[in-house]
Structures are given as structure tokens and as C-alpha cells.
Design an enzyme around this catalytic site. Structure first.
Site, PDB file in Angstrom:
ATOM      1  N   ASN A 150       0.806  -1.221   0.000  1.00 33.81           N
ATOM      2  CA  ASN A 150       0.000   0.000   0.000  1.00 33.81           C
ATOM      3  C   ASN A 150       0.838   1.270   0.000  1.00 33.81           C
ATOM      4  O   ASN A 150       0.396   2.303  -0.469  1.00 33.81           O
ATOM      5  CB  ASN A 150      -0.957   0.012   1.201  1.00 33.81           C
ATOM      6  CG  ASN A 150      -0.315  -0.435   2.485  1.00 33.81           C
ATOM      7  OD1 ASN A 150       0.199  -1.544   2.590  1.00 33.81           O
ATOM      8  ND2 ASN A 150      -0.308   0.440   3.473  1.00 33.81           N
ATOM      9  N   GLN A 178      -4.806  -3.819  -2.321  1.00 33.75           N
ATOM     10  CA  GLN A 178      -4.325  -2.740  -3.202  1.00 33.75           C
ATOM     11  C   GLN A 178      -4.177  -3.197  -4.653  1.00 33.75           C
ATOM     12  O   GLN A 178      -3.971  -2.371  -5.540  1.00 33.75           O
ATOM     13  CB  GLN A 178      -2.979  -2.206  -2.702  1.00 33.75           C
ATOM     14  CG  GLN A 178      -3.058  -1.481  -1.378  1.00 33.75           C
ATOM     15  CD  GLN A 178      -3.846  -0.170  -1.437  1.00 33.75           C
ATOM     16  OE1 GLN A 178      -4.152   0.358  -2.513  1.00 33.75           O
ATOM     17  NE2 GLN A 178      -4.196   0.355  -0.286  1.00 33.75           N
ATOM     18  N   HIS A 200     -13.696  -0.131  -0.777  1.00 30.93           N
ATOM     19  CA  HIS A 200     -13.405   1.316  -0.845  1.00 30.93           C
ATOM     20  C   HIS A 200     -12.072   1.640  -1.513  1.00 30.93           C
ATOM     21  O   HIS A 200     -11.744   2.811  -1.696  1.00 30.93           O
ATOM     22  CB  HIS A 200     -13.521   1.973   0.538  1.00 30.93           C
ATOM     23  CG  HIS A 200     -12.417   1.671   1.492  1.00 30.93           C
ATOM     24  ND1 HIS A 200     -11.473   2.597   1.830  1.00 30.93           N
ATOM     25  CD2 HIS A 200     -12.103   0.558   2.188  1.00 30.93           C
ATOM     26  CE1 HIS A 200     -10.632   2.074   2.715  1.00 30.93           C
ATOM     27  NE2 HIS A 200     -10.993   0.829   2.939  1.00 30.93           N
ATOM     28  N   THR A 236     -26.744 -10.257   8.491  1.00 29.26           N
ATOM     29  CA  THR A 236     -27.527  -9.804   7.337  1.00 29.26           C
ATOM     30  C   THR A 236     -26.640  -8.999   6.401  1.00 29.26           C
ATOM     31  O   THR A 236     -25.847  -8.172   6.832  1.00 29.26           O
ATOM     32  CB  THR A 236     -28.737  -8.961   7.814  1.00 29.26           C
ATOM     33  OG1 THR A 236     -29.530  -9.792   8.642  1.00 29.26           O
ATOM     34  CG2 THR A 236     -29.570  -8.468   6.639  1.00 29.26           C
ATOM     35  N   CYS A 324       2.344   8.083  13.527  1.00 29.92           N
ATOM     36  CA  CYS A 324       2.491   8.676  14.853  1.00 29.92           C
ATOM     37  C   CYS A 324       2.413   7.568  15.896  1.00 29.92           C
ATOM     38  O   CYS A 324       1.344   7.103  16.239  1.00 29.92           O
ATOM     39  CB  CYS A 324       1.377   9.689  15.063  1.00 29.92           C
ATOM     40  SG  CYS A 324       1.891  11.065  16.046  1.00 29.92           S
TER      41      CYS A 324
HETATM   42  C1  PLP Z   1      -2.829  -3.685   1.794  1.00 34.24           C
HETATM   43  C2  PLP Z   1      -4.025  -3.407   2.652  1.00 34.24           C
HETATM   44  N1  PLP Z   1      -4.583  -4.402   3.336  1.00 34.24           N
HETATM   45  C3  PLP Z   1      -5.666  -4.211   4.111  1.00 34.24           C
HETATM   46  C4  PLP Z   1      -6.220  -2.968   4.242  1.00 34.24           C
HETATM   47  C5  PLP Z   1      -7.427  -2.802   5.117  1.00 34.24           C
HETATM   48  O1  PLP Z   1      -8.570  -2.630   4.349  1.00 34.24           O
HETATM   49  P1  PLP Z   1      -9.897  -2.014   5.002  1.00 34.24           P
HETATM   50  O2  PLP Z   1      -9.647  -0.568   5.175  1.00 34.24           O
HETATM   51  O3  PLP Z   1     -10.972  -2.300   4.008  1.00 34.24           O
HETATM   52  O4  PLP Z   1     -10.115  -2.742   6.275  1.00 34.24           O
HETATM   53  C6  PLP Z   1      -5.656  -1.886   3.566  1.00 34.24           C
HETATM   54  C7  PLP Z   1      -6.186  -0.512   3.736  1.00 34.24           C
HETATM   55  O5  PLP Z   1      -5.469   0.454   3.632  1.00 34.24           O
HETATM   56  C8  PLP Z   1      -4.531  -2.112   2.734  1.00 34.24           C
HETATM   57  O6  PLP Z   1      -3.946  -1.121   2.058  1.00 34.24           O
END
Ligand code: PLP
Length: 393
Positions: A150, A178, A200, A236, A324
Site C-alpha cells: 500500500n 491494493q 473502498h 444480514t 504517529c
Molecule cells: C494492503 C491493505 N490491506 C488491508 C487494508 C485494510 O482494508 P480495510 O480498510 O478495508 O479494512 C488496507 C487498507 O489500507 C490495505 O492497504
């Protein structure tokens, strides 16, 4: 002020087509998909369609897709299920650069009697395949390796890693949160047993995710309750979220080409433009095996957070590579695992693009960014402005 959103690895805007598709499920189409009546049944049919759309994007069959609430739940469900499936095995293998959704869970499990190996990466963020392979033992219950990072966008050779695990009879999970929607994925041709994705991150709403579980894989439900998802995840259904995720996956398949051409070109324009305009800047991570939308750039002798604050004044949204922790700004675990020098890691910024970005936006960032860095470097005790050279601090 216009917002220039270059933080798409944090979250994405809901695609207008997705928004339009899901609106009725917040109003007139509120039926429960499990109900016997046709009012609920019509929602059930849309959920079946969404399952097919998701499966089609990743090369799975629809009944291999389980809906969850997010990527984090998918990761937790996969790892915990594997540990339940193989109760005699007490070893977990991940990497040093996993997202906290895997990393924090694995660290927690290490306090509960499991043994954890985090495979290292090199200074370009590439997985050390030799050390990874050496870590696999008869006691290993699960491997969990991310498909793409990410922060840096670096892509791991998960298919090769999955084959190494399969040869030893070890379940393989990949956090592809990602990767899905940005690069082609075809699970039919891999030895991957489980894969996590999150709505998202690909222009679906927040609060919806999915877990792929290969047919025949032993799986225990993380949320135990009703018969939803064939008993594999009680609760649900988030009907609007599921339908939105289905639509977003359909759109992602259509836009894959665009991601890998136009978005990549914009990313490269931004990256090359910044590197050429700003001295003492460099890209973090392997530039060849990388997501098309991501760049992590370090600007030496400045604080990432200070850069973000000044960019914010121009409406530019990005992320820093620091977290942080306990009151002090620590460079992220990803940059630390890569051995990025302290003075570089502190000034690292992640820009993550999407198909909604334009050339004008990138040029605006290229216009503003040199001034931002110059301003901050003037304040830095380690930066000698006259000579544009750095003193070692
Ligand atoms: C590589 C990776 N795994 C897992 C997640 C977690 O996903 P979620 O925010 O849908 O829980 C993220 C979110 O930034 C991510 O970048």
C-alpha cells in the site's frame, strides 16, 4: 478551492455509476435477501449478480466469494480460519511490510502461542524469496503475503510464493486489497487458496469487502451466526455495499487498460517531474514491479507531515510514510524494513492516483511542490540552501 485527490490507496471516491446503482437499495429496495417473499428475493438476485461480477474480475467462481465488511475482516477471517483448520500447526509466515490488518493480527497471535516469521524485503521492497522459502516448515499453518504494497506499490511474486507453499501442503493467503482492480488477477492459474479485497479501494463504498476461498479449502466462519454466505459469514448482508462492490468490479475490469496506460503515464509524469525539479529526492521501491497508480518519494531533510500540511493549503491530498507512534513520528515499518535512511524516510510522501485524475492536476502539483520543499528545507538545520547540498545530520 478544488481538491486534488492523490490519496487513492487510502480510499477512493465512489464511482458515479456505482452510486447510481446502489441508491435504490437505501430506499425502496430494502428487502432482506434471505426472505421468502419476492420483495426480498429481487435483492437476493442482485447479490448473486454482484458475486458473479467480483468472481469474474479475479478469475474465481461465484461460490468462492464470501462477502465481509472490509479488507481487515477478510484478512482476519482467512488467517484465523487457517489456524482452526490446522490446529496442530503453530507457525505463521508473513512479510515485514504487511498492512496492520495482517501484521498486527500476526503479532497478536505470536503472543498466543504461535510462532511468527516475517520474511524480509530488500532495499527496493522486494520479497527475499530465498528467506521466504526457507521459513516454510511442516509446522506452518498459513502464509499471508500481500499482493501489492500500500505504501510503495511494490508487487510481490505471490503466484510463485503460493506454489512454494502448496508444494509443502501449506495454505496460502494474499492480501490483494491494493492490487484488485489495478492489475489483472486470474486465480484459476494460481496456487492461491484465499485472497482479500476491499470495496473502498476500488471505487465502491466503505464497509464492504470480500474474501475469496478456493473450492475445497477448509474454512471456518469468522462471524458465527445465521446461514448467510452458506454459513461462512453470519450477519444480514450489506446489500447496497455488495451491489456497489459488484458494479465497481465490473467497472474495474473495463478500466484495467486505462489504469495501466493513462494512470501509469500520469504517475510517471508526476514522479519524473518531481525527481527532476527537486534535488535530493528519490523513489522508494522497485520501479519496475509496481502498481501503476502509486509512487512513494522521499524528500531528504524535510518532515513528511510538514509537506502534507503545506500541500493541504493548495487542496492537494497525499499521505506520508510516517506513523504517529507513542508520541514520536516514526518512519513507517515498510520504509524501515527496506532500510531507507532515516533522513529520507522522514520526508517520504505517497501519491496514489486514480482514473479520475487529470494531467492539469498533476501539473499543478509539479508547479507547487518545489516551492513547498524549498520552504521547508530553509527551515531545516541540516540543509545548506546556498549550495543545495546537505550536511549529514
Ligand atoms: C494492503 C491493505 N490491506 C488491508 C487494508 C485494510 O482494508 P480495510 O480498510 O478495508 O479494512 C488496507 C487498507 O489500507 C490495505 O492497504
Amino acid at each position: 478551492m478544488k481538491t486534488i485527490y492523490l490519496d487513492n490507496n487510502a480510499t477512493t471516491r465512489v464511482a458515479p455509476q456505482v452510486f447510481e446503482e446502489i441508491l435504490p437499495y437505501f430506499s425502496e429496495l430494502y428487502g432482506n435477501p434471505s426472505s421468502m417473499h419476492s420483495f426480498g428475493g429481487q435483492v437476493g438476485r442482485k447479490i448473486r449478480q454482484a458475486r458473479e461480477q467480483i468472481a469474474s474480475l479475479i478469475g474465481a467462481s461465484p461460490d468462492e466469494v464470501i462477502f465481509t465488511s472490509c479488507g481487515t475482516e477478510s484478512d482476519n477471517a482467512a488467517i484465523r480460519s487457517a489456524l482452526l483448520a490446522y490446529p496442530d500447526r503453530r507457525h505463521i509466515v508473513t512479510s515485514r511490510v504487511e498492512h496492520p490488518a495482517v501484521r498486527s493480527l500476526a503479532s497478536f497471535l505470536a503472543t498466543q502461542g504461535y510462532r511468527l516469521t516475517e520474511a524480509p524485503v530488500d532495499n527496493l521492497g522486494r520479497l527475499d524469496m530465498k528467506r521466504y522459502e526457507q521459513s516454510l516448515t511442516a509446522d506452518t499453518a498459513i502464509v499471508s503475503l500481500m499482493w501489492a504494497n500500500n505504501e510503495t506499490g511494490v508487487i510481490f511474486p505471490v503466484q510463485e510464493a503460493a506454489e512454494m507453499a502448496r508444494k509443502r501442503g501449506i495454505l496460502f493467503h494474499t492480501d490483494a486489497v491494493q492490487a484488485v482492480g489495478k492489475i489483472p488477477i486470474d486465480l484459476r492459474r494460481t496456487a492461491i487458496d484465499m485472497l482479500s479485497l476491499s470495496g473502498h479501494k476500488l471505487h465502491a463504498p466503505k464497509g464492504i469487502g470480500a474474501l475469496y476461498v478456493r473450492k475445497g479449502t477448509k474454512f471456518s466462519s469468522f462471524l458465527i451466526g445465521g446461514h448467510q454466505e452458506k454459513g461462512r459469514r453470519g450477519g444480514t448482508e450489506n446489500t447496497a455495499g455488495i451491489i456497489g462492490l459488484g458494479k465497481a468490479c465490473e467497472l474495474a475490469a473495463q478500466h484495467m487498460e486505462l489504469e495501466n496506460t493513462r494512470v501509469k503515464e500520469l504517475r510517471d509524469r508526476l514522479e519524473n517531474g518531481l525527481l527532476s525539479r527537486i534535488p535530493n529526492s528519490r523513489v522508494n521501491g522497485d520501479r519496475t514491479h509496481r502498481l501503476p497508480n502509486t509512487t512513494s518519494i522521499s524528500f531528504e531533510f524535510v518532515e513528511g507531515e510538514a509537506i502534507l500540511l503545506l500541500l493541504d493549503e493548495f487542496g492537494i491530498c497525499a499521505s506520508s510514510g510516517s506513523a504517529c507512534t507513542s508520541g514520536s513520528l516514526q518512519p513507517s515499518h515498510v520504509l524501515r524494513a527496506m532500510g531507507v535512511p532515516f533522513t529520507m524516510a522522514h520526508g517520504s510522501i505517497r501519491f496514489s492516483l486514480s482514473i479520475y485524475n487529470s494531467e492539469e492536476e498533476i501539473d499543478f502539483v509539479l508547479e507547487k511542490m518545489p516551492g513547498v520543499i524549498e520552504k521547508l528545507r530553509k527551515l531545516s538545520p541540516y540543509w545548506n540552501v546556498d549550495e543545495t547540498v546537505c550536511a549529514t545530520g
